[in-house]
Motif scaffolding. Structure first.
Motif, PDB file in Angstrom:
ATOM      1  N   TYR A  74       0.809  -1.218   0.000  1.00 17.69           N
ATOM      2  CA  TYR A  74       0.000   0.000   0.000  1.00 17.69           C
ATOM      3  C   TYR A  74       0.847   1.276   0.000  1.00 17.69           C
ATOM      4  N   ASP A  82      -7.547   7.580   1.011  1.00 19.52           N
ATOM      5  CA  ASP A  82      -7.241   9.005   1.196  1.00 19.52           C
ATOM      6  C   ASP A  82      -6.266   9.505   0.138  1.00 19.52           C
ATOM      7  N   ALA A  83      -5.281   8.673  -0.206  1.00 18.13           N
ATOM      8  CA  ALA A  83      -4.303   9.064  -1.228  1.00 18.13           C
ATOM      9  C   ALA A  83      -4.981   9.197  -2.591  1.00 18.13           C
ATOM     10  N   THR A 115       0.648  10.119  -4.723  1.00 18.06           N
ATOM     11  CA  THR A 115       1.159  11.432  -4.333  1.00 18.06           C
ATOM     12  C   THR A 115       2.013  12.023  -5.455  1.00 18.06           C
ATOM     13  N   SER A 174      -6.805   1.178   2.386  1.00 16.55           N
ATOM     14  CA  SER A 174      -5.476   1.629   2.798  1.00 16.55           C
ATOM     15  C   SER A 174      -4.948   2.770   1.926  1.00 16.55           C
ATOM     16  N   VAL A 175      -5.498   2.940   0.738  1.00 17.89           N
ATOM     17  CA  VAL A 175      -5.047   4.037  -0.137  1.00 17.89           C
ATOM     18  C   VAL A 175      -6.179   4.997  -0.504  1.00 17.89           C
ATOM     19  N   CYS A 234       1.971   2.195  -3.531  1.00 17.60           N
ATOM     20  CA  CYS A 234       0.810   2.697  -4.283  1.00 17.60           C
ATOM     21  C   CYS A 234       0.435   4.099  -3.815  1.00 17.60           C
ATOM     22  N   SER A 235       0.424   4.303  -2.519  1.00 23.33           N
ATOM     23  CA  SER A 235       0.073   5.601  -1.957  1.00 23.33           C
ATOM     24  C   SER A 235       1.063   6.687  -2.389  1.00 23.33           C
ATOM     25  N   LYS A 236       2.343   6.356  -2.378  1.00 22.07           N
ATOM     26  CA  LYS A 236       3.353   7.332  -2.798  1.00 22.07           C
ATOM     27  C   LYS A 236       3.291   7.599  -4.297  1.00 22.07           C
TER      28      LYS A 236
END
Length: 194
Positions: free
Chosen positions: A96, A139-140, A104, A136-137, A99-101
């Motif tokens: 996660y 919000d991103a 971003t 888990s992602v 993926c989140s980064k």
């Protein structure tokens, strides 16, 4: 008396906004692709290890400079296509954090380059929207889509692309459909024109 205070506060906010815009205009644009070549990004992004990929994305964040981001516009020598392709591949990464980064990083590109990235970013919308099913992602994804809406997409672009994602027959996941509607409602409020 209150009207005078409100007017003074609005004038102060406008002045602060003008100063920030002038500061951004005076700041040189960052050639992200050139700066990235001098970091660990090129070697670490192709590793299988999620920590190496995460380190590479951290290097991208640092290379982009400070917020608000100001990146060089695409030209004959600057093309963000390969970088966007790499980030798109990371959206399906099993960890996660990677993926989140990546989300971003796409937001940084949207904010730093702007609407000229529309042809390269539009095909990512279905992939980004599908990520809403992963808590888990979530919000991103919302943050990335918000930056894309603010800097790259118009409301019409979003509706044209997301219409099928709201169809119950095409998008079976109710969480995804709900999050799309929440995002679109936020876009309506942010634009203030609808």
């Amino acid at each position: 008396m209150e009207d005078g205070e409100e007017a003074a506060e609005m004038a102060e906010q406008q002045s602060a906004g003008e100063k920030a815009a002038a500061g951004l205009a005076a700041r040189p644009a960052v050639n992200l692709l050139q700066v990235l070549q001098q970091t660990c990004y090129p070697t670490n992004i192709s590793h299988d290890n999620w920590q190496k990929k995460s380190c590479a994305l951290d290097a991208l964040f640092k290379a982009a400079g400070k917020q608000p981001y100001k990146l060089c516009q695409p030209s004959g020598s600057i093309s963000y296509t390969q970088l966007i392709r790499e980030l798109n591949q990371l959206l399906s990464h099993h960890h996660y954090l990677v993926c989140s980064k990546a989300l971003t990083a796409l937001g940084i590109l949207a904010e730093g380059v702007g609407a000229i990235l529309l042809p390269e970013m539009r095909p990512l919308l279905p992939t980004l929207v599908a990520l809403f099913k992963d808590e888990s992602v979530e919000d991103a994804v919302a943050s990335c889509l918000g930056k894309l809406f603010a800097n790259v997409f118009s409301f019409k672009d979003l509706l044209d692309t997301l219409r099928s994602s709201l169809d119950e027959k095409k998008q079976k996941n109710a969480i995804v459909r709900n999050n799309i509607l929440i995002f679109l409602a936020r876009c309506v409020r942010a634009s203030g024109r609808y």
